[in-house]
Design an enzyme around this catalytic site. Structure first.
Site, PDB file in Angstrom:
ATOM      1  N   THR A   6       0.808  -1.220   0.000  1.00 51.20           N
ATOM      2  CA  THR A   6       0.000   0.000   0.000  1.00 51.20           C
ATOM      3  C   THR A   6       0.843   1.272   0.000  1.00 51.20           C
ATOM      4  O   THR A   6       0.301   2.359  -0.191  1.00 51.20           O
ATOM      5  CB  THR A   6      -0.950   0.035   1.220  1.00 51.20           C
ATOM      6  N   HIS A  23      11.889  -3.600   0.949  1.00 55.35           N
ATOM      7  CA  HIS A  23      10.775  -4.551   1.051  1.00 55.35           C
ATOM      8  C   HIS A  23      10.715  -5.430  -0.192  1.00 55.35           C
ATOM      9  O   HIS A  23      10.484  -6.638  -0.095  1.00 55.35           O
ATOM     10  CB  HIS A  23       9.445  -3.802   1.223  1.00 55.35           C
ATOM     11  N   GLU A  35       0.538  -3.578  -6.185  1.00 57.23           N
ATOM     12  CA  GLU A  35       0.759  -2.269  -5.586  1.00 57.23           C
ATOM     13  C   GLU A  35      -0.566  -1.523  -5.666  1.00 57.23           C
ATOM     14  O   GLU A  35      -1.067  -1.235  -6.754  1.00 57.23           O
ATOM     15  CB  GLU A  35       1.871  -1.533  -6.317  1.00 57.23           C
TER      16      GLU A  35
END
Length: 159
Positions: A6, A23, A35
């Site tokens: 997010t 990440h 995404e």
């Protein structure tokens, strides 16, 4: 695993860009990534319809609810309008919960807990904390289990 990211970094936010990069490289290569900074239910529904059924349930990992709420907040014409923020967040949560109920997946949602510290000095900070608290409560109320993780240790939250 479908990893739902997010976070959305602006071009001038190099530290968040670096956090996102880290990440990305930690994620296993065989995980799918979506995404989706806002409109999680819509984005997930579209993505799930494109995943072939191999007989195994999909695990959906949403990381994180905190950024999702921030994205909702900053998409509003006035981020300091608490009523508009809570209304928009509640609508997105209800859409996500509806999708979760009708989709046979394993759901894992990661969220921050901003209410453990002091009261925020700014109205915007207080509104964000209050809204995130509301969202966390709505999600936890419908969850089979809710865990609090601190310093690498976990605590099962019970009623």
């Amino acid at each position: 695993v479908l990893y739902v990211a997010t976070a959305k970094a602006s071009p001038e936010d190099s530290s968040l860009q670096e956090r996102i990069r880290r990440h990305q490289i930690r994620r296993p290569a065989h995980w799918r990534t979506l995404e989706c900074p806002k409109g999680l239910a819509e984005g997930l529904e579209k993505t799930l319809s494109s995943i072939p059924d191999d007989g195994y349930p999909v695990t959906i990992l949403i990381d994180c609810v905190t950024m999702w709420v921030a994205n909702i907040m900053f998409s509003l014409p006035d981020p300091e309008d608490l009523v508009a923020l809570e209304t928009a967040a509640r609508q997105e949560v209800e859409e996500l919960l509806s999708l979760m109920e009708r989709t046979p997946c394993r759901w894992i949602l990661v969220s921050g807990e901003t209410g453990l510290g002091g009261i925020q000095a700014s109205a915007r900070g207080r509104f964000f904390c209050d809204c995130l608290g509301m969202v966390n409560q709505l999600l936890a109320a419908r969850a089979r289990e809710a865990w609090l993780c601190v310093a690498g240790k976990k605590i099962l939250l019970e009623d």
